[in-house]
Design a protein around this motif. Structure first.
Motif, PDB file in Angstrom:
ATOM      1  N   UNK A  78       0.831  -1.204   0.000  1.00 45.66           N
ATOM      2  CA  UNK A  78       0.000   0.000   0.000  1.00 45.66           C
ATOM      3  C   UNK A  78       0.871   1.261   0.000  1.00 45.66           C
ATOM      4  N   UNK A  85       4.188   1.521  -0.803  1.00 44.60           N
ATOM      5  CA  UNK A  85       5.040   1.656  -1.988  1.00 44.60           C
ATOM      6  C   UNK A  85       4.229   1.978  -3.238  1.00 44.60           C
ATOM      7  N   UNK A  86       2.939   1.678  -3.216  1.00 46.83           N
ATOM      8  CA  UNK A  86       2.137   1.955  -4.407  1.00 46.83           C
ATOM      9  C   UNK A  86       2.193   3.439  -4.765  1.00 46.83           C
ATOM     10  N   UNK A 131       5.457   3.758  -6.720  1.00 45.71           N
ATOM     11  CA  UNK A 131       5.439   3.069  -8.022  1.00 45.71           C
ATOM     12  C   UNK A 131       4.465   3.706  -8.999  1.00 45.71           C
ATOM     13  N   UNK A 176      -9.314  -0.324   3.069  1.00 49.34           N
ATOM     14  CA  UNK A 176      -8.425   0.002   1.954  1.00 49.34           C
ATOM     15  C   UNK A 176      -8.337  -1.143   0.952  1.00 49.34           C
ATOM     16  N   UNK A 177      -8.545  -0.850  -0.321  1.00 50.59           N
ATOM     17  CA  UNK A 177      -8.374  -1.888  -1.341  1.00 50.59           C
ATOM     18  C   UNK A 177      -6.888  -2.198  -1.517  1.00 50.59           C
ATOM     19  N   UNK A 178      -6.490  -3.471  -1.552  1.00 52.40           N
ATOM     20  CA  UNK A 178      -5.078  -3.827  -1.678  1.00 52.40           C
ATOM     21  C   UNK A 178      -4.493  -3.297  -2.989  1.00 52.40           C
ATOM     22  N   UNK A 179      -3.237  -2.882  -2.930  1.00 56.57           N
ATOM     23  CA  UNK A 179      -2.540  -2.423  -4.137  1.00 56.57           C
ATOM     24  C   UNK A 179      -1.975  -3.637  -4.868  1.00 56.57           C
ATOM     25  N   UNK A 233       2.075  -3.721  -6.690  1.00 56.92           N
ATOM     26  CA  UNK A 233       3.100  -3.729  -5.637  1.00 56.92           C
ATOM     27  C   UNK A 233       3.081  -5.007  -4.796  1.00 56.92           C
ATOM     28  N   UNK A 234       1.910  -5.599  -4.592  1.00 58.97           N
ATOM     29  CA  UNK A 234       1.860  -6.862  -3.856  1.00 58.97           C
ATOM     30  C   UNK A 234       2.562  -7.963  -4.648  1.00 58.97           C
ATOM     31  N   UNK A 246       4.948  -7.451  -6.688  1.00 60.69           N
ATOM     32  CA  UNK A 246       6.371  -7.109  -6.573  1.00 60.69           C
ATOM     33  C   UNK A 246       6.960  -7.662  -5.275  1.00 60.69           C
TER      34      UNK A 246
END
Lengths: 302, 283
Positions: A43, A45-46, A49, B125-128, B131-132, B134
């Motif tokens: 979350x 690092x998003x 990125x 919060x919706x998961x990203x 990046x996950x 990654x």
């Protein structure tokens, strides 16, 4: 009391707490590691990125280019709009229908247990299964829905093939699947209203409508808040039903942010996909946090 | 006077209402399920007409065998994968979230506020996604079953912690104290005294989370792509494109995937209801 100062009081805890509390903080640790590594780190690092051109292995900082692309591309911006429309339609209908059904299912009615089960069961069924089934049922030519409508002389629209209907059709299926949960929450809320209110109302000769308007509606408010928050949270990130039924089509007319994220990911635009994720994050927090604060401030006491 | 009239009028009105409600429920909720079952036992030609009709011949066994054998027994493999995923992630979830909920409910420290905040954030919060992926790739867990299991754990923690915390609040502290006086350390206190008392809420968590994980489509789609370790929801989705002309098989697949939740529902209706409405009533 003196026997357990460190278990309950925060003040003198530091000195005594180090001694070995029966409730050690390291109990948090296993969960915290999983949660931090797989949820918090992505979350946080998003945000970085989303500012890069990114191919998993290396990322190149490009500033706000992804966001510029996102908001310049009409197909992507409309996804943002569709997300809000979808969330508002589904949560609005779940509130209205859920409350109506709950009132019905707490009244003296035959087959109450059957009705509760049948309304609730779709909640537990695979979303993909529901999506595929309704895609067939809503087929414009041969689908059961339009064939039934034809019997009574109505020509049904191309539910999922007509650009102006697709998003709403999927939202309606979402309501079909999810209204059982809203109903259940409302039933729990209505059942917890003390009977004295209804008895007092009966003595005063209140009508059924007055009962509903003056007792059920205000006292079921916590349930309403829960339903609104849950269905908004679910609706804003909704992906699987839309993907199973229309894949965002026809064109981009039923694309939502979550399906945009997936499409950009598939196309290899990881930075852009992540920018979509950040937009969704901001949208959700901008709606849910103030709303839940506002709703909590209006809580009533039973 | 008015009361007497009401009492007399009440049952009759409800009879009409009941009939209307039951008829509507049949049309709205039962017909789609009946359609699934009927299409699943039809022959290919009959199923392709997509109509709501009684099959002229029952192909229940034939369709079942066909769908199971399709693509080298893909469905069996998928069921095994889904079972592993569900059992492992739910087992880990129960232990980890019960531990957190226990300390969170019992002891106030400088962490309490932060933990509460993180629990709520996890719900909202919706998961990203990328990046996950990654992070999983860095850990060597991308496209692996352990990776997906941990993902399901991470995303399910918040809900389970809330359920456990609410239940633990009803367990008297005196019990803890008695165990501590008897010389139990934190581990013993939790695993031998508290955990057994959580039985009923554990059942709720297990049932609700099992259904959630079993039905999950998005996370396997992102984090465990590929055919060998597809879960049932992924195979169903893939079937829908591969078998777009064999609706009988597609619906047999849907039917088979609906059975596990149906069994859960038949046996644990009350527990599921309890879990899903938890926190809805409180202020």
């Amino acid at each position: 009391m003196e026997a357990r100062p460190r278990t309950s009081v925060a003040g003198p805890a530091p000195a005594a707490g180090r001694k070995r509390s029966p409730y050690p903080s390291w109990f948090y640790l296993p969960a915290a590691i999983v949660y931090a590594v797989l949820f918090l780190v992505p979350t946080v690092t998003s945000f970085y990125f989303s500012l890069t051109r990114w191919s998993i292995f290396d990322s190149q900082f490009i500033g706000f280019d992804n966001y510029v692309t996102f908001f310049r591309e009409p197909a992507l911006v409309s996804g943002l709009w569709h997300t809000v429309v979808y969330a508002v339609i589904t949560s609005g209908l779940k509130v209205v229908l859920g409350l109506g059904l709950a009132v019905l299912l707490t009244s003296q009615i035959i087959g109450r247990g059957y009705l509760r089960s049948v309304v609730f069961f779709p909640v537990l069924v695979s979303t993909i299964g529901v999506g595929l089934t309704f895609t067939i049922l809503l087929d414009p030519e041969e689908g059961l829905v339009n064939e039934s409508l034809a019997l009574i002389g109505i020509q049904g629209p191309g539910w999922l093939t007509d650009p102006s209907f697709a998003l709403v059709s999927v939202a309606l299926v979402d309501v079909w699947k999810g209204v059982g949960l809203a109903t259940l929450i409302y039933i729990a809320g209505i059942v917890s209203i003390p009977q004295e209110y209804f008895e007092a109302a009966r003595v005063d000769g209140a009508t059924a409508w007055q009962n509903f308007r003056k007792i059920v509606l205000p006292l079921a408010r916590p349930a309403t808040f829960t339903v609104i928050l849950l269905s908004l949270i679910g609706g804003l990130r909704s992906f699987d039903l839309i993907w199973a039924m229309t894949r965002g089509g026809p064109g981009f007319t039923s694309d939502v942010i979550a399906s945009v994220i997936y499409k950009q990911y598939q196309a290899g635009f990881y930075g852009l996909s992540t920018a979509g994720n950040v937009v969704l994050f901001l949208l959700v927090t901008a709606i849910i946090f103030p709303l839940s604060r506002y709703l909590n401030s209006k809580e009533v006491d039973l | 006077m008015t009361a007497a009239v009401e009492v007399r009028r009440k049952p009759r009105k409800n009879l009409v209402l009941s009939v209307v409600a039951i008829l509507l429920s049949v049309v709205v909720f039962l017909v789609p399920f009946a359609f699934i079952v009927l299409t699943a036992v039809k022959s290919r030609q009959e199923a392709s007409r997509l109509d709501f009709s009684w099959p002229s011949q029952f192909h229940l066994v034939q369709n079942f065998v066909d769908v199971v054998q399709a693509r080298d027994y893909m469905l069996i493999i998928a069921f095994i994968n889904s079972t592993i995923l569900t059992v492992a992630s739910v087992a880990i979830l129960v232990v980890l979230s019960a531990m957190v909920a226990f300390v969170l409910q019992r002891r106030r420290t400088r962490w309490t506020g932060l933990v509460n905040f993180l629990v709520l954030s996890g719900l909202i919060i919706p998961p990203a996604v990328v990046p996950t992926i990654w992070v999983l790739q860095k850990l060597g867990l991308f496209r692996t079953m352990p990776g997906l299991i941990l993902i399901e754990v991470a995303f399910g923690l918040s809900f389970c912690i809330l359920l456990f915390r609410a239940f633990i609040a009803t367990i008297p502290r005196e019990l803890d104290e008695a165990a501590i006086i008897d010389g139990a350390g934190p581990m013993r206190l939790f695993f031998r005294v508290i955990l057994p008392l959580l039985r009923s809420v554990i059942i709720t968590v297990v049932v609700v989370q099992s259904v959630t994980v079993f039905n999950d489509f998005v996370n396997p789609l992102y984090f465990l792509p590929g055919d060998q370790n597809a879960t049932v929801q992924l195979t169903l989705y893939n079937f829908s494109s591969a078998y777009s002309t064999q609706y009988n098989l597609l619906f047999m697949d849907i039917l088979l995937i609906t059975i596990p939740p149906l069994i859960m529902f038949l046996f644990f209706n009350k527990r599921i209801v309890a879990g899903m409405t938890a926190g809805a009533v409180k202020g």
